[in-house]
Structures are given as C-alpha cells and as structure tokens.
Motif scaffolding. Structure first.
Motif, mmCIF file in Angstrom:
data_model
loop_
_atom_site.group_PDB
_atom_site.id
_atom_site.type_symbol
_atom_site.label_atom_id
_atom_site.label_comp_id
_atom_site.label_asym_id
_atom_site.label_seq_id
_atom_site.Cartn_x
_atom_site.Cartn_y
_atom_site.Cartn_z
ATOM 1 N N LEU A 370 0.825 -1.200 0.000
ATOM 2 C CA LEU A 370 0.000 0.000 0.000
ATOM 3 C C LEU A 370 0.865 1.259 0.000
ATOM 4 O O LEU A 370 0.572 2.231 -0.715
ATOM 5 N N ALA A 371 1.960 1.256 0.771
ATOM 6 C CA ALA A 371 2.853 2.426 0.803
ATOM 7 C C ALA A 371 3.507 2.655 -0.559
ATOM 8 O O ALA A 371 3.633 3.792 -1.030
ATOM 9 N N VAL A 373 2.375 1.774 -3.546
ATOM 10 C CA VAL A 373 1.356 2.286 -4.466
ATOM 11 C C VAL A 373 1.105 3.765 -4.221
ATOM 12 O O VAL A 373 0.971 4.573 -5.150
ATOM 13 N N LEU A 374 1.064 4.151 -2.958
ATOM 14 C CA LEU A 374 0.820 5.554 -2.617
ATOM 15 C C LEU A 374 1.955 6.449 -3.099
ATOM 16 O O LEU A 374 1.732 7.541 -3.636
ATOM 17 N N VAL A 375 3.202 5.994 -2.953
ATOM 18 C CA VAL A 375 4.363 6.781 -3.420
ATOM 19 C C VAL A 375 4.331 6.952 -4.924
ATOM 20 O O VAL A 375 4.591 8.040 -5.473
ATOM 21 N N ILE A 377 1.733 6.914 -6.891
ATOM 22 C CA ILE A 377 0.657 7.840 -7.261
ATOM 23 C C ILE A 377 1.091 9.285 -7.033
ATOM 24 O O ILE A 377 0.825 10.175 -7.848
ATOM 25 N N ILE A 378 1.791 9.550 -5.914
ATOM 26 C CA ILE A 378 2.236 10.921 -5.618
ATOM 27 C C ILE A 378 3.256 11.395 -6.674
ATOM 28 O O ILE A 378 3.198 12.537 -7.152
ATOM 29 N N TRP A 381 1.537 12.230 -9.904
ATOM 30 C CA TRP A 381 0.796 13.501 -9.789
ATOM 31 C C TRP A 381 1.722 14.720 -9.876
ATOM 32 O O TRP A 381 1.415 15.707 -10.525
#
Length: 413
Positions: A370-371, A373-375, A377-378, A381
């Motif tokens: 999850l971490a 995937v979050l990185v 995405i950031i 962006w």
C-alpha cells in the motif's frame, strides 16, 4: 412564637387526655373487680378495705408464706417499695383471728410509650394507619384514634375555623389499625394516635399527605400463556386491584418482572397496559412472572408484587427435529468410527502461534504494498503538474509578443 401544634391540635390533645383520665378513674373498666395496677420501680400501697381503723391486720400473699422483701404495714395498708414484676400477685389482709377482710390482685407494668405509626392509602378515597407500641407495658392497653383535615377551602374555613375533625375508625378484626373514609387525594391530614393503660397515656401526632402515602394493592388475575409457534414469547395479562376505583382520572402504571425458574436475576419491563408480550423468553424453560402497580403520575410507592404465575414457552419444532437428527447422526458416526478404528489418532491441529505469525506477515506485506502504491501515485501527480506548468509558459510569451506587435510604434517608444 406560635405553638407548632395549632389550636385544634391542642384541643385534640386535651380531649384525649380528658378521656384517658376519665377512663383511669374507673379501675373496673380495665379488668375484673378487685384488681389494682401499679408501676414497676415505684412504691405500691395496698389498702385493706373492711378493716376497722386502728385495728391490727395481717397481710398474706397467695402461694407464698413470706411477703416481698422490704414490705411494711402502715395503718393497716401494705407498702411494697420499689415494686418489680415479680412483686405482682394476689394479696389478702386478715384480722387478728385470721378472718379474711379483703383480697386484691396486683398487676404491675409500665407507662405507655409514644406509639410507632405509619399510614398507607390503597386508593385515593380512603387511607388506613397502623401502629405498634414502643414499650411493652404488661398491662391492658387501649387506643384513641382521631384525625383532622389540615388544608381547607375558603367555604370550609368559614363553616369550621378549626377544620374537619373525625374518628379514625378501628376495626376489631384488625387490631392496631384504623381507617379514614372519604378522604381527599389533594388534602393533608393530622392523625392523633393515643395509647392508654391504667397508669397513664401517651400520644403521637402524624401529618400525612395522600400523594405521599398512596400505595395500591397488587394487581389481580395475573395470567401467563405461551404463544403458539413463538418459542421465545409469553403473553402476560392482569387486572386492576379491586380496591382501586375504576375511574379515568386516577390510573395506574405497572411493572412486570420475569425470569426462568432456574435463574436468579429478574428482567423488568414497565407499561401502562393491562397486558404485555415477553419477547426474550427462553424456549422450553419454565418462567416465573410477577407484576406490581403504582399511581400513573408517580405519586406514592409501588405496590407489593403480585402472586407468582408460571408458564413455559413452546419449543421450536424445527430446532427440536434438527437437534434430534444431529444427535442421531453424531451417535451413528461415532459408533462407525469406533468400530473401524479402535485406536484413532488424535487430530493434529495447527499451532495457534503459527497462525498468528502468518497473519502478522500478511499484514506487514500488505502495508508495504500500500505504501509503494501511494508513493507511485504521488510521483505521477507531481510529474503531471510540472508538465502542465511548462506548457503554460511559452503560450504566455507568444500572447505578449503578439500584443506588442499590434501596438503603434509611438506607443511602443
């Protein structure tokens, strides 16, 4: 300062004392003729009626050759100092030749104490009071019971400045109780309970308010019935107590308590209806049910609990059949396993710690995924945002250049 007892209260006390004194002057009114009463701890004097003045007399005690210790004869009378309960008995005086002159039965006891009084109203039209003596006097006792209405309307005050006074009627079949009939729910009353015996009297004044002493009788006709096809339900119904007037102005509310017979704790439900459905009963277990009542506006106290009623909810047929089938299947399977494998090996269950370790590992792995995937995405962006700014800058420069080109040369200079 004014006396805490109003004028009528003093009249009631004086009237009671006068009645008590009048009663005490007639000893025959307290027992058989020839009985004399005395107070324990005081000197008691017995007169020898029929003896001539100055002639010597001899005193005897029935069943005892000797008189009580310390007794003395004075002028033909027998004086018993500091009399105790053991001093009581039958005494007789005799002439010199032994002839009987007079015989008296001596009874000893104590003065009355202030009685303990409590009052209760089972409806809003009547109330009753009961009392017990605070001192065991060992003597015959009588009671004078009266009441006075305290709160009066303007018309009642004009008719009777001292208020309404009447007797609190005693019931011979219920010793120690009296009843005031025709009472008013919103009124207050002062009770005078006077205890009398041959030695004296004592009284208690008690102020009562109907709203405070109202306590209905227990509800009647309690019935509990199982509900068909409802294994956890019981239908409970009851009636108003017969002593409560059936008028809509003063209603009752009810408190229902129930439990399985094998349990100790009660479940309690309050309602204003005359029936209730218990929805959380235990199927197949006998339940005990009771109900009590109280004034609808919460005045006074709850009644005593009614007599118990019992019932058993119906059993669920599907559950019963399922339980029987499961039991039969289990017994058959167990018999088959025993016949095929006399010494079956125990089932090897996995270690609980191992299961916990696997769960923790899966949790940690999921966290890292999850971490990550979050990185990602950031980062995507931020890149998109930067590209958007770069595309905007040339466009702004071209717009400015075009604008300058369109202006006159003099304005540009």
């Amino acid at each position: 300062m004014r006396s805490p007892i109003p004028g009528l209260g003093r009249v009631m006390v004086f009237l009671t004392a006068a009645l008590a004194s009048a009663s005490l002057t007639i000893s025959e009114g307290w027992g058989e003729e020839g009985v004399q009463y005395g107070q324990v701890g005081t000197d008691v004097t017995l007169s020898c009626a029929g003896a001539r003045a100055g002639s010597p007399v001899q005193w005897r005690r029935a069943g005892d050759s000797a008189l009580p210790e310390g007794s003395a004869t004075q002028g033909g009378a027998l004086v018993l100092p500091h009399a105790s309960l053991a001093t009581a008995g039958t005494y007789s005086c005799h002439s010199e030749d032994g002839g009987l002159l007079h015989s008296v039965s001596l009874r000893l006891g104590h003065l009355p104490g202030v009685p303990f009084v409590s009052c209760r109203a089972s409806d809003y039209e009547n109330f009753s009071c009961s009392w017990t003596s605070s001192v065991e006097t060992f003597l015959p006792t009588r009671y004078i019971t009266t009441y006075r209405k305290k709160l009066l309307t303007g018309e009642e005050k004009r008719r009777n400045k001292n208020g309404h006074v009447g007797p609190c009627l005693q019931d011979p079949t219920r010793p120690g109780t009296c009843t005031v009939h025709g009472s008013e729910f919103w009124s207050s009353y002062r009770l005078n309970i006077t205890e009398m015996n041959p030695l004296g009297s004592s009284f208690r004044l008690l102020d009562v308010t109907m709203q405070a002493i109202i306590k209905p009788d227990p509800p009647e006709g309690l019935m509990v019935e199982p509900i068909p096809l409802a294994p956890r339900r019981l239908h409970v119904s009851w009636k108003y107590p017969s002593s409560w007037p059936k008028e809509p102005h003063f209603q009752l509310r009810f408190r229902l308590q129930y439990r399985p017979v094998i349990h100790r704790s009660w479940s309690v439900v309050e309602t204003v209806n005359l029936s209730e459905v218990i929805t959380d009963a235990f199927a197949g277990l006998e339940h005990v049910v009771q109900v009590s009542a109280k004034d609808f506006l919460d005045a006074g106290n709850w009644s005593e609990w009614s007599a118990e009623a019992r019932a058993t909810p119906v059993r669920d047929l599907a559950t019963t059949v399922s339980e029987e089938t499961t039991t039969d299947a289990s017994l058959g399977s167990l018999a088959e396993e025993v016949s095929q494998a006399p010494n079956p090996e125990p089932i090897n269950h996995s270690d609980p710690l191992e299961k916990m370790a696997v769960l923790v590992s899966l949790g940690i792995f999921a966290f890292f995924v999850l971490a990550a995937v979050l990185v990602i995405i950031i980062l995507i962006w931020l890149r998109v945002r930067k590209n958007g700014k770069d595309k905007t800058k040339p466009h702004s420069f071209l717009v400015a250049a075009t604008h300058l080109k369109a202006l006159p040369k003099a304005q540009i200079l």
